[in-house]
Scaffold this motif. Sequence first.
Motif, mmCIF file in Angstrom:
data_model
loop_
_atom_site.group_PDB
_atom_site.id
_atom_site.type_symbol
_atom_site.label_atom_id
_atom_site.label_comp_id
_atom_site.label_asym_id
_atom_site.label_seq_id
_atom_site.Cartn_x
_atom_site.Cartn_y
_atom_site.Cartn_z
ATOM 1 N N ALA A 62 0.875 -1.208 0.012
ATOM 2 C CA ALA A 62 0.059 0.018 0.039
ATOM 3 C C ALA A 62 0.935 1.326 -0.013
ATOM 4 O O ALA A 62 1.836 1.364 0.865
ATOM 5 C CB ALA A 62 -1.085 0.061 1.218
ATOM 6 N N CYS A 64 1.836 4.789 0.995
ATOM 7 C CA CYS A 64 1.180 5.665 2.148
ATOM 8 C C CYS A 64 2.486 6.989 2.506
ATOM 9 O O CYS A 64 3.564 6.034 2.658
ATOM 10 C CB CYS A 64 0.893 4.587 3.234
ATOM 11 S SG CYS A 64 0.334 5.252 4.699
ATOM 12 N N THR A 78 -7.207 -0.267 3.821
ATOM 13 C CA THR A 78 -6.696 -1.412 3.077
ATOM 14 C C THR A 78 -6.365 -2.501 3.619
ATOM 15 O O THR A 78 -6.797 -3.647 3.203
ATOM 16 C CB THR A 78 -5.308 -0.678 2.313
ATOM 17 O OG1 THR A 78 -5.626 0.429 1.531
ATOM 18 C CG2 THR A 78 -4.808 -1.767 1.367
ATOM 19 N N GLU A 81 -9.789 -4.308 4.130
ATOM 20 C CA GLU A 81 -10.428 -4.746 2.976
ATOM 21 C C GLU A 81 -9.278 -6.261 2.512
ATOM 22 O O GLU A 81 -10.063 -6.991 2.148
ATOM 23 C CB GLU A 81 -10.009 -3.739 1.818
ATOM 24 C CG GLU A 81 -10.506 -4.266 0.468
ATOM 25 C CD GLU A 81 -10.105 -3.076 -0.434
ATOM 26 O OE1 GLU A 81 -10.337 -3.297 -1.899
ATOM 27 O OE2 GLU A 81 -9.913 -1.878 -0.280
ATOM 28 N N ARG A 82 -8.086 -6.066 2.587
ATOM 29 C CA ARG A 82 -7.266 -7.119 1.999
ATOM 30 C C ARG A 82 -7.569 -8.388 2.786
ATOM 31 O O ARG A 82 -7.269 -9.621 2.650
ATOM 32 C CB ARG A 82 -5.927 -6.766 2.124
ATOM 33 C CG ARG A 82 -5.577 -5.557 0.836
ATOM 34 C CD ARG A 82 -5.536 -5.755 -0.467
ATOM 35 N NE ARG A 82 -5.367 -4.520 -1.095
ATOM 36 C CZ ARG A 82 -4.007 -4.169 -1.397
ATOM 37 N NH1 ARG A 82 -3.125 -4.518 -0.993
ATOM 38 N NH2 ARG A 82 -3.869 -3.125 -2.136
#
Length: 260
Positions: A62, A64, A78, A81-82
């Motif tokens: 990710a 960031c 994220t 979500e993952r």
Amino acid sequence: MFTSLKGRSVIVTGGSKGIGKGIARTFAREGADVLIAGRDEASLSAAAADLAADTEGRVETAVCDVSKVDDCRALAATALERFGRIDVLCANAGIFPDKPLAELTEADIDLVLGCNLKGTMFSVQACLDALEASGHGRVVVTSSITGPITGYPGWSHYGASKAAQLGFLRTAAIELAPKRITINAIMPGNIATEGLADMGEEYIRGMEAVIPQHRLGTVEDIGHAALFFASDEAGYITGQTLVVDGGQVLPESPAALEGI
């Protein structure tokens, strides 16, 4: 024997190289799902490919910038979500530009404090709800011996940021304890990374000479410390620091190492 971390979800900020990548590798080898975060997508992709070839757990990436609140919130989203959960946050992202105190500008100081201190605080804030929901949330902060214990010319802003992380840590530990979240810090000495290699062979030989073990640490040395703090067995440890430096801060002078 420690309880397995297989299937746990771990975020490692600054995870594309150096100590962060070493921490990520250690967790992924234990079967954890790891999200490595950093500012450069190409570096993250390369790191993830390297880590995936040598690990059991999933490795995701990710982009960031931890100095930005919104980026940290997106990072936590994220991970959820993952992986569906966040069990461990390794707040590792940090920078250490070299500049003498007399030449430091406000922008220089803001840059280092923004990443090293604010980035730690913002990333912890962003993950709080998920860490609490985990039931055994763990935060592991990468601080340093530089600042809290030692000093080094050119790193006054870096040292200040690393000492400030520990000030944050102690109050955060009290506030997070009712949520069953622990927060602890690792304080590395000189670790063999890409950044240290850039300082030259003479610097490295000089540092080895004043370390009782006569060697630099490895990124795996820091990864194993992080793994311990993240374990169920370390659940009653919070607000603490662990120096991992091969004994570097122990001698009162180079003469103490003569003949050993």
